[in-house]
Write an enzyme that holds these catalytic residues in place. Sequence first.
Site, PDB file in Angstrom:
ATOM      1  N   PRO A   7       0.840  -1.200   0.000  1.00  0.00           N
ATOM      2  CA  PRO A   7       0.000   0.000   0.000  1.00  0.00           C
ATOM      3  C   PRO A   7       0.875   1.251   0.000  1.00  0.00           C
ATOM      4  CG  PRO A   7      -0.004  -1.036   2.169  1.00  0.00           C
ATOM      5  CD  PRO A   7       0.760  -1.942   1.260  1.00  0.00           C
ATOM      6  N   GLU A   8       0.439   2.259  -0.696  1.00  0.00           N
ATOM      7  CA  GLU A   8       1.176   3.522  -0.704  1.00  0.00           C
ATOM      8  C   GLU A   8       0.438   4.538   0.165  1.00  0.00           C
ATOM      9  OE1 GLU A   8       3.589   4.721  -3.737  1.00  0.00           O
ATOM     10  OE2 GLU A   8       3.309   2.973  -5.016  1.00  0.00           O
ATOM     11  N   HIS A  68      -7.438 -15.677   7.774  1.00  0.00           N
ATOM     12  CA  HIS A  68      -6.076 -15.263   8.118  1.00  0.00           C
ATOM     13  C   HIS A  68      -6.071 -14.234   9.250  1.00  0.00           C
ATOM     14  CE1 HIS A  68      -4.763 -17.569   4.697  1.00  0.00           C
ATOM     15  NE2 HIS A  68      -5.639 -16.938   3.937  1.00  0.00           N
ATOM     16  N   ARG A 107      -0.291 -13.301   4.136  1.00  0.00           N
ATOM     17  CA  ARG A 107       1.112 -13.695   3.901  1.00  0.00           C
ATOM     18  C   ARG A 107       2.002 -13.463   5.121  1.00  0.00           C
ATOM     19  NH1 ARG A 107       2.479 -11.304  -1.940  1.00  0.00           N
ATOM     20  NH2 ARG A 107       4.320 -12.609  -1.696  1.00  0.00           N
ATOM     21  N   LYS A 109      22.894  16.553  -3.029  1.00  0.00           N
ATOM     22  CA  LYS A 109      23.127  15.114  -3.141  1.00  0.00           C
ATOM     23  C   LYS A 109      23.620  14.711  -4.521  1.00  0.00           C
ATOM     24  CE  LYS A 109      20.532  12.752   0.365  1.00  0.00           C
ATOM     25  NZ  LYS A 109      21.286  11.615   0.793  1.00  0.00           N
TER      26      LYS A 109
END
Length: 286
Positions: free
Chosen positions: A2-3, A96, A117, A160
Amino acid sequence: MPELPEVEVVRRGLARWVAHRTVADAQVLHPRAVRRHVAGPDDFAHRLEGHRIGTPSRRGKYLWLPLEDTDQAVLAHLGMSGQLLVQPHEAPAEKHLRIRVRFADTLGTELRFVDQRTFGGLSLHETSPDGLPDVIAHIARDPLDPLFDDEAFHLALRRKRTTIKRALLDQSLISGVGNIYADEALWRARLHYERPTATLTRPRTTELLGHARDVMNAALAVGGTSFDSLYVNVNGESGYFDRTLDAYGREGMPCRRCATPIRRRPWMNRSSYFCPKCQRPPRITP
Ligand SMILES: [Zn+2]
């Protein structure tokens, strides 16, 4: 994974359904789900009991539930398949179901962590003075955070020796921009993913941040309407990804600006999707 927008949708769901409720008891049904809690399942359950959940919080993709009147918080790791569900007591246990949290009230619902999972889990952590769980204290603010500092981000990019997509995924610079949103924001900004960050001008950085915010807000606007039930589901497809993506997952399909086929390139064990015409490769490398 998920973002940020999906995690924010879950956060809002939790804010609506579990904030300010007092934990009656917690049951750990699979020890793997609390493996990040070093003191073990019994300690995890014991420490939750009797505490009121504060306002669910998020930074980037990290989500946590503060325990009121303590300096502790429950950090949720959603992993690949983790879900936080608010279910009626009488709803049958999910196949689950890993952790169940019951509350000392009469609302009739409980919080469930379900994870097929078992890459995800919950863990308890001390919080820093600004309320962050200690293990994520190094995570930078995300671009939807009102306190995100655009100018500091630009200066960090200039300093950077890295490339722009690496920088967008560097959680110590900016959090919550995953692979999908990075590709989308770069496509909108017409920037190649390997553009050296030191070459970005201030207006380009500002434009890129604006696009990152736009794509995440658009996903939020879609996903944010889908939690109007007891069911808080991080994997519930918001529909956003099917309809609105311009670059990610569109290999071989015409660029929506110039019709050139979108390309996919392997990138750091993932993929980068880009338009070879709109997003020209940099002439110099860092
Ligand atoms: Zn194009």
